[in-house]
Design an enzyme around this catalytic site. Structure first.
Site, short mmCIF file in Angstrom:
data_model
loop_
_atom_site.label_atom_id
_atom_site.label_comp_id
_atom_site.label_asym_id
_atom_site.label_seq_id
_atom_site.Cartn_x
_atom_site.Cartn_y
_atom_site.Cartn_z
N GLU A 1 -0.59 -4.03 -1.43
CA GLU A 1 -2.26 -4.02 -0.82
C GLU A 1 -2.32 -5.21 -1.11
OE1 GLU A 1 -4.98 -1.98 -1.14
OE2 GLU A 1 -5.45 -3.39 -0.55
N GLU B 1 4.17 1.70 -1.52
CA GLU B 1 3.50 2.37 -1.02
C GLU B 1 2.32 1.60 -0.56
OE1 GLU B 1 0.17 4.30 -3.93
OE2 GLU B 1 -1.01 4.74 -1.92
N ASP C 1 -7.44 11.25 7.74
CA ASP C 1 -8.35 11.80 7.66
C ASP C 1 -9.06 11.89 9.35
OD1 ASP C 1 -10.12 9.59 7.10
OD2 ASP C 1 -11.81 10.70 7.47
N LYS D 1 -14.56 1.45 15.96
CA LYS D 1 -14.87 1.20 17.15
C LYS D 1 -14.00 0.44 17.80
CE LYS D 1 -19.39 -0.81 14.31
NZ LYS D 1 -19.25 -1.96 13.57
N ASP E 1 0.16 -8.93 2.59
CA ASP E 1 0.08 -8.28 3.40
C ASP E 1 1.52 -7.75 3.82
OD1 ASP E 1 -1.27 -8.39 6.50
OD2 ASP E 1 0.97 -7.94 6.79
N ASP F 1 -6.63 2.12 7.24
CA ASP F 1 -7.90 1.63 7.67
C ASP F 1 -8.10 2.09 9.19
OD1 ASP F 1 -8.77 0.25 5.49
OD2 ASP F 1 -7.97 -1.49 5.98
C1 LIG Z 1 -8.85 3.32 3.83
S1 LIG Z 1 -8.19 2.30 2.15
C2 LIG Z 1 -7.24 3.20 1.46
C3 LIG Z 1 -6.37 3.51 0.35
C4 LIG Z 1 -5.49 4.38 -0.62
N1 LIG Z 1 -4.52 4.88 0.03
C5 LIG Z 1 -6.14 5.36 -0.62
O1 LIG Z 1 -5.92 6.32 0.23
O2 LIG Z 1 -7.13 6.14 -1.80
C6 LIG Z 1 -6.69 1.71 3.01
C7 LIG Z 1 -5.88 0.70 2.37
O3 LIG Z 1 -5.06 -0.27 2.58
C8 LIG Z 1 -4.74 -1.84 2.44
N2 LIG Z 1 -4.48 -2.39 3.67
C9 LIG Z 1 -5.26 -2.66 4.78
N3 LIG Z 1 -4.35 -2.50 5.99
C10 LIG Z 1 -3.24 -3.67 4.50
C11 LIG Z 1 -1.61 -4.15 5.29
N4 LIG Z 1 -1.79 -5.27 6.30
N5 LIG Z 1 -1.00 -4.77 3.21
C12 LIG Z 1 -1.71 -4.11 2.85
N6 LIG Z 1 -2.59 -2.98 2.95
C13 LIG Z 1 -3.59 -3.03 3.48
C14 LIG Z 1 -6.45 -1.74 2.02
O4 LIG Z 1 -7.24 -3.51 1.16
C15 LIG Z 1 -7.20 -0.78 1.70
O5 LIG Z 1 -7.24 -0.88 0.40
#
Ligand SMILES: C[S@@+](CC[C@H](N)C(=O)[O-])C[C@H]1O[C@@H](n2cnc3c(N)ncnc32)[C@H](O)[C@@H]1O
Length: 232
Positions: free
Chosen positions: A79, A54, A178, A144, A117, A140
């Site tokens: 994460e 995940e 979403d 913008k 990452d 994410d």
């Molecule tokens: C909008 S949140 C969604 C969290 C979870 N999947 C949920 O649906 O509740 C996006 C998550 O992806 C992580 N994230 C973004 N880019 C990432 C990357 N390159 N590697 C690991 N995690 C990442 C962010 O830190 C954040 O916790």
């Protein structure tokens, strides 16, 4: 298509200096750099069960529920935000404490948290055709225009790592968002840059396990877009 992100070695050097793999049940933390690449899943999990990843697990609800329900699947959550890794670690510990889960019972032996990452992890540490599923829930959206280059699905190295690491004919990618405009872009980029094909949702899919974001957006009444892809 808009600008591509610039992920360089310098970028990864800065963002992955402290990368770790965490075994929550046994309280063990190993620097990612100390683990030989590619990771030997059998050595990491001490079994030969299928492995699912995940990406961006946030507060860890999906990871905990999936690991509980599918004890014969090994889950590795990736994460990059330390605060969420710690929150998720605490979520598992609180669950174990609340339900008096014995550390020797085997519960959650099938979970590892990777604080790193996702692109760095997939492209540097995951062996070809070694993963049964990759879950990316509510990536994410960087809405913008000047930030959109940060979208994870804009990274061609990441897309090719997804294609390479999933097992042929069984390996599946699950995506939920979403954000309609990003959903369209994701579909287009997966179609152009990977060997994955969209497949219908099966009854054994993970749709019944909501992430923290999904619960929040369902309450707000937002539309949720889902796709499942399979590696041909
Ligand atoms: C909008 S949140 C969604 C969290 C979870 N999947 C949920 O649906 O509740 C996006 C998550 O992806 C992580 N994230 C973004 N880019 C990432 C990357 N390159 N590697 C690991 N995690 C990442 C962010 O830190 C954040 O916790």
């Amino acid at each position: 298509m808009n600008a591509e992100p610039r992920y360089t070695d310098q970028y990864y050097k800065c963002t992955t200096r402290q990368s770790q793999i965490i075994d929550v049940v046994h309280g063990k933390t190993v620097p990612l750099n100390d683990i030989p690449s590619p990771i030997d899943w059998k050595e990491l999990f001490c079994n030969t069960h299928p492995v699912e990843i995940e990406i961006g697990f946030g507060k860890g609800r999906f990871l905990l529920e999936a690991a509980k329900e599918f004890a014969d699947v090994n889950f590795i959550g990736v994460e990059r935000a330390q605060k969420y890794v710690e929150l998720t670690r605490q979520r598992f510990l609180k669950y174990m404490q609340h339900y008096a889960v014995d550390r020797e019972s085997g519960t959650f032996e099938n979970v590892r948290l990777a604080w790193t990452d996702a692109n760095y992890f997939l492209s540097r540490y995951v062996r070809d055709a070694s993963v049964n599923a990759i879950h990316i829930y509510f990536p994410d959206p960087w809405p913008k225009p000047r930030q959109q280059k940060r979208r994870i699905f804009r990274n061609k190295e990441f897309l090719s790592a997804i294609s390479r690491t999933l097992k042929s004919n069984v390996g599946r990618l699950f995506v939920v968002t979403d954000f309609a405009e990003y959903f369209n872009e994701i579909q287009e980029r997966i179609g152009t840059h990977t060997t994955l094909k969209p497949v219908p949702h099966n009854s054994d899919d993970y749709q019944h396990i909501a992430t923290n974001f999904e619960i929040k957006y369902q309450i707000e009444g937002r539309e949720i877009y889902r796709a499942v892809y399979e590696k041909m």
